[in-house]
Every structure is written in structure tokens, then in C-alpha cells.
Design a protein around this motif. Structure first.
Motif, PDB file in Angstrom:
ATOM      1  N   PRO A  60     -21.203  32.616   9.976  1.00 26.06           N
ATOM      2  CA  PRO A  60     -22.508  33.213  10.286  1.00 26.06           C
ATOM      3  C   PRO A  60     -23.617  32.572   9.449  1.00 26.06           C
ATOM      4  O   PRO A  60     -23.347  31.900   8.450  1.00 26.06           O
ATOM      5  CB  PRO A  60     -22.318  34.682   9.906  1.00 26.06           C
ATOM      6  N   ASN A  61     -24.841  32.764   9.852  1.00 23.17           N
ATOM      7  CA  ASN A  61     -26.018  32.302   9.106  1.00 23.17           C
ATOM      8  C   ASN A  61     -26.015  30.799   8.866  1.00 23.17           C
ATOM      9  O   ASN A  61     -26.343  30.338   7.777  1.00 23.17           O
ATOM     10  CB  ASN A  61     -26.141  33.028   7.763  1.00 23.17           C
ATOM     11  N   GLY A  62     -25.601  30.041   9.841  1.00 29.85           N
ATOM     12  CA  GLY A  62     -25.633  28.594   9.716  1.00 29.85           C
ATOM     13  C   GLY A  62     -24.662  28.033   8.707  1.00 29.85           C
ATOM     14  O   GLY A  62     -24.848  26.943   8.191  1.00 29.85           O
ATOM     15  N   GLY A  63     -23.624  28.762   8.361  1.00 36.89           N
ATOM     16  CA  GLY A  63     -22.596  28.248   7.466  1.00 36.89           C
ATOM     17  C   GLY A  63     -22.681  28.753   6.047  1.00 36.89           C
ATOM     18  O   GLY A  63     -21.855  28.428   5.225  1.00 36.89           O
ATOM     19  N   SER A  64     -23.658  29.563   5.742  1.00 33.65           N
ATOM     20  CA  SER A  64     -23.770  30.075   4.384  1.00 33.65           C
ATOM     21  C   SER A  64     -23.164  31.466   4.320  1.00 33.65           C
ATOM     22  O   SER A  64     -23.512  32.340   5.093  1.00 33.65           O
ATOM     23  CB  SER A  64     -25.239  30.142   3.972  1.00 33.65           C
ATOM     24  N   ASN A  65     -22.237  31.665   3.392  1.00 34.27           N
ATOM     25  CA  ASN A  65     -21.654  32.999   3.236  1.00 34.27           C
ATOM     26  C   ASN A  65     -22.064  33.643   1.915  1.00 34.27           C
ATOM     27  O   ASN A  65     -21.513  34.658   1.520  1.00 34.27           O
ATOM     28  CB  ASN A  65     -20.128  32.953   3.376  1.00 34.27           C
ATOM     29  N   GLY A  66     -23.018  33.039   1.210  1.00 39.18           N
ATOM     30  CA  GLY A  66     -23.535  33.622  -0.016  1.00 39.18           C
ATOM     31  C   GLY A  66     -22.672  33.430  -1.238  1.00 39.18           C
ATOM     32  O   GLY A  66     -22.994  33.899  -2.319  1.00 39.18           O
ATOM     33  N   ARG A  67     -21.549  32.743  -1.113  1.00 36.55           N
ATOM     34  CA  ARG A  67     -20.661  32.511  -2.244  1.00 36.55           C
ATOM     35  C   ARG A  67     -20.847  31.087  -2.753  1.00 36.55           C
ATOM     36  O   ARG A  67     -21.050  30.170  -1.965  1.00 36.55           O
ATOM     37  CB  ARG A  67     -19.199  32.706  -1.829  1.00 36.55           C
ATOM     38  N   PRO A  68     -20.755  30.902  -4.068  1.00 38.36           N
ATOM     39  CA  PRO A  68     -20.886  29.545  -4.597  1.00 38.36           C
ATOM     40  C   PRO A  68     -19.791  28.630  -4.046  1.00 38.36           C
ATOM     41  O   PRO A  68     -18.635  29.030  -3.982  1.00 38.36           O
ATOM     42  CB  PRO A  68     -20.750  29.706  -6.114  1.00 38.36           C
ATOM     43  N   ASN A  69     -20.167  27.446  -3.617  1.00 38.95           N
ATOM     44  CA  ASN A  69     -19.244  26.443  -3.071  1.00 38.95           C
ATOM     45  C   ASN A  69     -18.468  26.962  -1.864  1.00 38.95           C
ATOM     46  O   ASN A  69     -17.412  26.439  -1.542  1.00 38.95           O
ATOM     47  CB  ASN A  69     -18.265  25.952  -4.148  1.00 38.95           C
ATOM     48  N   GLY A  70     -18.940  28.005  -1.200  1.00 35.88           N
ATOM     49  CA  GLY A  70     -18.268  28.513  -0.005  1.00 35.88           C
ATOM     50  C   GLY A  70     -16.911  29.123  -0.289  1.00 35.88           C
ATOM     51  O   GLY A  70     -16.096  29.239   0.600  1.00 35.88           O
ATOM     52  N   GLY A  71     -16.638  29.515  -1.525  1.00 35.03           N
ATOM     53  CA  GLY A  71     -15.322  30.005  -1.922  1.00 35.03           C
ATOM     54  C   GLY A  71     -14.797  31.122  -1.046  1.00 35.03           C
ATOM     55  O   GLY A  71     -15.465  32.094  -0.787  1.00 35.03           O
ATOM     56  N   GLY A  72     -13.577  30.978  -0.562  1.00 33.67           N
ATOM     57  CA  GLY A  72     -12.908  32.002   0.217  1.00 33.67           C
ATOM     58  C   GLY A  72     -13.461  32.205   1.612  1.00 33.67           C
ATOM     59  O   GLY A  72     -13.105  33.158   2.274  1.00 33.67           O
ATOM     60  N   ARG A  73     -14.298  31.319   2.068  1.00 33.67           N
ATOM     61  CA  ARG A  73     -14.884  31.500   3.392  1.00 33.67           C
ATOM     62  C   ARG A  73     -13.869  31.247   4.490  1.00 33.67           C
ATOM     63  O   ARG A  73     -12.871  30.561   4.296  1.00 33.67           O
ATOM     64  CB  ARG A  73     -16.097  30.594   3.565  1.00 33.67           C
ATOM     65  N   MET A  74     -14.166  31.780   5.648  1.00 35.41           N
ATOM     66  CA  MET A  74     -13.322  31.563   6.817  1.00 35.41           C
ATOM     67  C   MET A  74     -14.203  31.015   7.911  1.00 35.41           C
ATOM     68  O   MET A  74     -15.253  31.563   8.211  1.00 35.41           O
ATOM     69  CB  MET A  74     -12.680  32.869   7.260  1.00 35.41           C
ATOM     70  N   GLY A  75     -13.784  29.921   8.511  1.00 32.98           N
ATOM     71  CA  GLY A  75     -14.538  29.341   9.606  1.00 32.98           C
ATOM     72  C   GLY A  75     -15.209  28.047   9.218  1.00 32.98           C
ATOM     73  O   GLY A  75     -15.033  27.534   8.116  1.00 32.98           O
ATOM     74  N   PHE A  76     -15.970  27.523  10.164  1.00 38.87           N
ATOM     75  CA  PHE A  76     -16.639  26.236  10.007  1.00 38.87           C
ATOM     76  C   PHE A  76     -18.095  26.372  10.377  1.00 38.87           C
ATOM     77  O   PHE A  76     -18.482  27.269  11.120  1.00 38.87           O
ATOM     78  CB  PHE A  76     -16.002  25.197  10.945  1.00 38.87           C
ATOM     79  N   GLN A  77     -18.890  25.442   9.898  1.00 43.65           N
ATOM     80  CA  GLN A  77     -20.253  25.345  10.373  1.00 43.65           C
ATOM     81  C   GLN A  77     -20.188  24.919  11.840  1.00 43.65           C
ATOM     82  O   GLN A  77     -19.249  24.240  12.253  1.00 43.65           O
ATOM     83  CB  GLN A  77     -21.041  24.311   9.575  1.00 43.65           C
ATOM     84  N   GLU A  78     -21.177  25.300  12.622  1.00 39.13           N
ATOM     85  CA  GLU A  78     -21.165  24.954  14.040  1.00 39.13           C
ATOM     86  C   GLU A  78     -21.088  23.441  14.200  1.00 39.13           C
ATOM     87  O   GLU A  78     -21.827  22.700  13.560  1.00 39.13           O
ATOM     88  CB  GLU A  78     -22.410  25.493  14.737  1.00 39.13           C
TER      89      GLU A  78
END
Length: 130
Positions: A60-78
Motif C-alpha cells: 500500500p501507499n506506493g510501497g512504503s509501510n512506514g518501517r525502516p528499510n521495509g523490515g518485515g513487509r509483505m508484497g512488492f512495489q507495483e
């Protein structure tokens, strides 16, 4: 499950020869299950990616999940999953298929089953008594 946003291929092989060999028998088995139809093999593979991984999930939000370095994110940027797919395909050269060699070597059939026909004829090391 996904990696940080960066180019997928660095030019170096993704797997060592030993690691690649571990995939050989399961991939040949899947090719045999598809009865020579690469479309079935691809359908099963991408269905697996869709059901069991985050390959088809867009951050969501163009790939930003609010965590430093995208840690623990799920998914990809569009568009990132498609880039990974194309980079994977382009790691290997296309080969032209010509007439049967004079030495009596095998000719790979054209069409959807070409790769699978070649894989079926490859020797497989069997384990245990058969």
C-alpha cells in the motif's frame, strides 16, 4: 517474504551448481505431470505463487509501510514482481532450433512442449533399489 526493492539480477548466478541440482528432480517431475504442456506447468507455478507467497501482493501507499528499510513487509512495489519475472527470464539466452544434426543428436520439438521433451530425455539419478 519479498526482498528489498533492488535490481533482481546482479549478473552472478542465483544458485550454486549444487543448489541448482537439488531443484532438478522436482522440476522434471513437475514437467512430466504437465504432460509436455509448458502452459500447464507455468499455470501451476504461478497459481502456487499467487496462493502461497506475496508475489502478487502490492504494497500500500506506493510501497512504503512506514518501517525502516521495509523490515518485515509483505508484497512488492507495483511493477516490481513483473521486473523480477522478466529479469529471471532474461538471465538465460534464447536458442534457435534447427534441423536434426548429422551426428544423430536429439532434435528438440518446436512449440509448448519443447523444453519438457528435452527434460524428459535427461537422465535422472535414482535413489534406492528400482
Amino acid at each position: 517474504m519479498s526482498q528489498p526493492a533492488m535490481p533482481y539480477s546482479t549478473g552472478a548466478p542465483m544458485l550454486t551448481p549444487a543448489e541448482l541440482q537439488k531443484f532438478e528432480a522436482p522440476l522434471i517431475a513437475m514437467a512430466n505431470i504437465s504432460n509436455g504442456d509448458l502452459r500447464k506447468l507455468f499455470y501451476a507455478f504461478f497459481s502456487f505463487l499467487n496462493r502461497r507467497t506475496d508475489f502478487y501482493c502490492i504494497l500500500p501507499n506506493g510501497g512504503s509501510n512506514g518501517r525502516p528499510n521495509g523490515g518485515g513487509r509483505m508484497g512488492f512495489q507495483e511493477g516490481q514482481a513483473e521486473q523480477i519475472l522478466l529479469a529471471s527470464f532474461r538471465q538465460f539466452p534464447l536458442r534457435k532450433v534447427g534441423p536434426k544434426p548429422a551426428s544423430g543428436g536429439a532434435v528438440v520439438k518446436s512449440g509448448a512442449s519443447a523444453t519438457i521433451q528435452a527434460a524428459k530425455s535427461a537422465p535422472i539419478k535414482k535413489r534406492g533399489p528400482h
